[in-house]
Write a protein that holds these residues in place. Sequence first.
Motif, PDB file in Angstrom:
ATOM      1  N   ASP A 143       8.651  19.369  -6.200  1.00 14.09           N
ATOM      2  CA  ASP A 143       7.665  20.034  -7.046  1.00 14.09           C
ATOM      3  C   ASP A 143       7.106  19.021  -8.032  1.00 14.09           C
ATOM      4  O   ASP A 143       7.867  18.222  -8.612  1.00 14.09           O
ATOM      5  CB  ASP A 143       8.304  21.190  -7.820  1.00 14.09           C
ATOM      6  CG  ASP A 143       8.667  22.364  -6.921  1.00 14.09           C
ATOM      7  OD1 ASP A 143       8.011  22.533  -5.862  1.00 14.09           O
ATOM      8  OD2 ASP A 143       9.597  23.105  -7.279  1.00 14.09           O
ATOM      9  N   LEU A 144       5.799  19.040  -8.238  1.00 13.25           N
ATOM     10  CA  LEU A 144       5.186  18.104  -9.190  1.00 13.25           C
ATOM     11  C   LEU A 144       5.807  18.241 -10.578  1.00 13.25           C
ATOM     12  O   LEU A 144       5.993  17.239 -11.272  1.00 13.25           O
ATOM     13  CB  LEU A 144       3.679  18.334  -9.253  1.00 13.25           C
ATOM     14  CG  LEU A 144       2.886  17.808  -8.054  1.00 13.25           C
ATOM     15  CD1 LEU A 144       1.454  18.332  -8.087  1.00 13.25           C
ATOM     16  CD2 LEU A 144       2.901  16.287  -8.013  1.00 13.25           C
ATOM     17  N   ASP A 145       6.141  19.465 -10.967  1.00 13.63           N
ATOM     18  CA  ASP A 145       6.743  19.690 -12.290  1.00 13.63           C
ATOM     19  C   ASP A 145       8.134  19.068 -12.418  1.00 13.63           C
ATOM     20  O   ASP A 145       8.603  18.832 -13.522  1.00 13.63           O
ATOM     21  CB  ASP A 145       6.838  21.189 -12.581  1.00 13.63           C
ATOM     22  CG  ASP A 145       5.471  21.842 -12.719  1.00 13.63           C
ATOM     23  OD1 ASP A 145       4.479  21.112 -12.926  1.00 13.63           O
ATOM     24  OD2 ASP A 145       5.398  23.080 -12.622  1.00 13.63           O
ATOM     25  N   ALA A 146       8.813  18.822 -11.300  1.00 15.75           N
ATOM     26  CA  ALA A 146      10.168  18.277 -11.323  1.00 15.75           C
ATOM     27  C   ALA A 146      10.195  16.752 -11.358  1.00 15.75           C
ATOM     28  O   ALA A 146      11.240  16.152 -11.632  1.00 15.75           O
ATOM     29  CB  ALA A 146      10.954  18.775 -10.112  1.00 15.75           C
ATOM     30  N   VAL A 147       9.075  16.108 -11.094  1.00 17.02           N
ATOM     31  CA  VAL A 147       9.042  14.643 -11.010  1.00 17.02           C
ATOM     32  C   VAL A 147       9.551  13.961 -12.277  1.00 17.02           C
ATOM     33  O   VAL A 147      10.324  13.000 -12.189  1.00 17.02           O
ATOM     34  CB  VAL A 147       7.632  14.136 -10.613  1.00 17.02           C
ATOM     35  CG1 VAL A 147       7.525  12.620 -10.739  1.00 17.02           C
ATOM     36  CG2 VAL A 147       7.301  14.575  -9.194  1.00 17.02           C
ATOM     37  N   PRO A 148       9.188  14.427 -13.487  1.00 21.28           N
ATOM     38  CA  PRO A 148       9.703  13.742 -14.682  1.00 21.28           C
ATOM     39  C   PRO A 148      11.231  13.711 -14.774  1.00 21.28           C
ATOM     40  O   PRO A 148      11.788  12.818 -15.407  1.00 21.28           O
ATOM     41  CB  PRO A 148       9.099  14.543 -15.845  1.00 21.28           C
ATOM     42  CG  PRO A 148       7.856  15.135 -15.271  1.00 21.28           C
ATOM     43  CD  PRO A 148       8.207  15.467 -13.840  1.00 21.28           C
ATOM     44  N   ALA A 174       0.856  -1.192   0.000  1.00 18.14           N
ATOM     45  CA  ALA A 174       0.000   0.000   0.000  1.00 18.14           C
ATOM     46  C   ALA A 174       0.891   1.241   0.000  1.00 18.14           C
ATOM     47  O   ALA A 174       1.875   1.300   0.747  1.00 18.14           O
ATOM     48  CB  ALA A 174      -0.909  -0.004   1.223  1.00 18.14           C
ATOM     49  N   TYR A 175       0.531   2.210  -0.843  1.00 18.13           N
ATOM     50  CA  TYR A 175       1.321   3.424  -1.020  1.00 18.13           C
ATOM     51  C   TYR A 175       0.437   4.656  -0.909  1.00 18.13           C
ATOM     52  O   TYR A 175      -0.768   4.591  -1.160  1.00 18.13           O
ATOM     53  CB  TYR A 175       2.003   3.408  -2.396  1.00 18.13           C
ATOM     54  CG  TYR A 175       2.974   2.271  -2.518  1.00 18.13           C
ATOM     55  CD1 TYR A 175       4.278   2.398  -2.072  1.00 18.13           C
ATOM     56  CD2 TYR A 175       2.578   1.054  -3.057  1.00 18.13           C
ATOM     57  CE1 TYR A 175       5.170   1.344  -2.161  1.00 18.13           C
ATOM     58  CE2 TYR A 175       3.463  -0.004  -3.145  1.00 18.13           C
ATOM     59  CZ  TYR A 175       4.753   0.148  -2.698  1.00 18.13           C
ATOM     60  OH  TYR A 175       5.633  -0.901  -2.779  1.00 18.13           O
ATOM     61  N   ALA A 176       1.076   5.785  -0.570  1.00 19.06           N
ATOM     62  CA  ALA A 176       0.338   7.035  -0.412  1.00 19.06           C
ATOM     63  C   ALA A 176       0.840   8.092  -1.368  1.00 19.06           C
ATOM     64  O   ALA A 176       2.042   8.242  -1.573  1.00 19.06           O
ATOM     65  CB  ALA A 176       0.479   7.556   1.017  1.00 19.06           C
ATOM     66  N   ILE A 177      -0.122   8.815  -1.930  1.00 14.60           N
ATOM     67  CA  ILE A 177       0.162  10.054  -2.657  1.00 14.60           C
ATOM     68  C   ILE A 177      -0.191  11.169  -1.683  1.00 14.60           C
ATOM     69  O   ILE A 177      -1.345  11.307  -1.286  1.00 14.60           O
ATOM     70  CB  ILE A 177      -0.728  10.173  -3.908  1.00 14.60           C
ATOM     71  CG1 ILE A 177      -0.298   9.198  -4.972  1.00 14.60           C
ATOM     72  CG2 ILE A 177      -0.716  11.582  -4.436  1.00 14.60           C
ATOM     73  CD1 ILE A 177       0.672   9.729  -5.969  1.00 14.60           C
ATOM     74  N   CYS A 178       0.828  11.930  -1.297  1.00 13.04           N
ATOM     75  CA  CYS A 178       0.636  13.096  -0.438  1.00 13.04           C
ATOM     76  C   CYS A 178       1.077  14.316  -1.239  1.00 13.04           C
ATOM     77  O   CYS A 178       2.273  14.464  -1.529  1.00 13.04           O
ATOM     78  CB  CYS A 178       1.473  12.997   0.834  1.00 13.04           C
ATOM     79  SG  CYS A 178       1.082  11.594   1.882  1.00 13.04           S
ATOM     80  N   LEU A 233       7.297   6.090  -3.832  1.00  7.45           N
ATOM     81  CA  LEU A 233       6.207   6.578  -2.994  1.00  7.45           C
ATOM     82  C   LEU A 233       6.394   6.054  -1.584  1.00  7.45           C
ATOM     83  O   LEU A 233       6.835   4.914  -1.403  1.00  7.45           O
ATOM     84  CB  LEU A 233       4.860   6.067  -3.513  1.00  7.45           C
ATOM     85  CG  LEU A 233       4.389   6.591  -4.841  1.00  7.45           C
ATOM     86  CD1 LEU A 233       3.208   5.769  -5.313  1.00  7.45           C
ATOM     87  CD2 LEU A 233       4.007   8.052  -4.723  1.00  7.45           C
ATOM     88  N   PRO A 234       6.032   6.843  -0.580  1.00  7.21           N
ATOM     89  CA  PRO A 234       6.058   6.269   0.762  1.00  7.21           C
ATOM     90  C   PRO A 234       5.007   5.164   0.851  1.00  7.21           C
ATOM     91  O   PRO A 234       3.881   5.325   0.391  1.00  7.21           O
ATOM     92  CB  PRO A 234       5.716   7.447   1.674  1.00  7.21           C
ATOM     93  CG  PRO A 234       5.289   8.571   0.806  1.00  7.21           C
ATOM     94  CD  PRO A 234       5.633   8.236  -0.607  1.00  7.21           C
ATOM     95  N   GLN A 288       3.509  20.187  -4.361  1.00 11.34           N
ATOM     96  CA  GLN A 288       4.631  19.278  -4.142  1.00 11.34           C
ATOM     97  C   GLN A 288       4.133  17.902  -3.729  1.00 11.34           C
ATOM     98  O   GLN A 288       3.080  17.773  -3.106  1.00 11.34           O
ATOM     99  CB  GLN A 288       5.562  19.814  -3.061  1.00 11.34           C
ATOM    100  CG  GLN A 288       6.256  21.114  -3.443  1.00 11.34           C
ATOM    101  CD  GLN A 288       7.301  21.490  -2.408  1.00 11.34           C
ATOM    102  OE1 GLN A 288       7.040  21.454  -1.211  1.00 11.34           O
ATOM    103  NE2 GLN A 288       8.491  21.835  -2.877  1.00 11.34           N
ATOM    104  N   ILE A 289       4.920  16.895  -4.060  1.00 15.34           N
ATOM    105  CA  ILE A 289       4.616  15.515  -3.695  1.00 15.34           C
ATOM    106  C   ILE A 289       5.691  15.005  -2.736  1.00 15.34           C
ATOM    107  O   ILE A 289       6.872  15.301  -2.899  1.00 15.34           O
ATOM    108  CB  ILE A 289       4.510  14.598  -4.941  1.00 15.34           C
ATOM    109  CG1 ILE A 289       4.113  13.178  -4.544  1.00 15.34           C
ATOM    110  CG2 ILE A 289       5.798  14.615  -5.756  1.00 15.34           C
ATOM    111  CD1 ILE A 289       3.764  12.283  -5.715  1.00 15.34           C
TER     112      ILE A 289
END
Length: 152
Positions: A118-123, A9-13, A35-36, A18-19
């Motif tokens: 930052d969500l934009d930095a994830v890629p 089980a994983y969480a999106i926070c 993911l945590p 930001q993630i």
Amino acid sequence: MRQKLRVAAYAICVRDGQILLARSPAQDGTPEWVLPGGGMEHGEDPYDTVRREVEEETGYRVEVTGLLGVDSAHRVFRNGFRPPVDHHGVRFVYEASIIGGELRNEVNGSTDLAAWHDLDAVPGLVRISMVDIALRMWRERPATGRLAEALE
């Protein structure tokens, strides 16, 4: 061929664009963002698993705010002269909000660093595919809890 089932089980926070991610070494030792979350213990409910794992890996206590979906991956792993392993992973993806605790790194665990990105930095991050699958579930919120096509 040995069969192995792993349920996790994983969480999106996500907050303020930001993630929350944790860093874990890949099999070759390369650090990669995950993911945590993690594997369920025998008899544990996935809801309890995700709350326990997020706190272990990041220091935060979370409130689960929704089940985004379930991802299922089936692969055969070959490792040199060892017998192949028929692996089936079932992964619950929850959305969660931080309700307490303080950001810290896990000690003597499967991860070594927790951080907001930052969500934009994830890629641009070195990350496992589950990060992309979960972000897609978070963005699309599929009614069936399953993405139209799996990411590999």
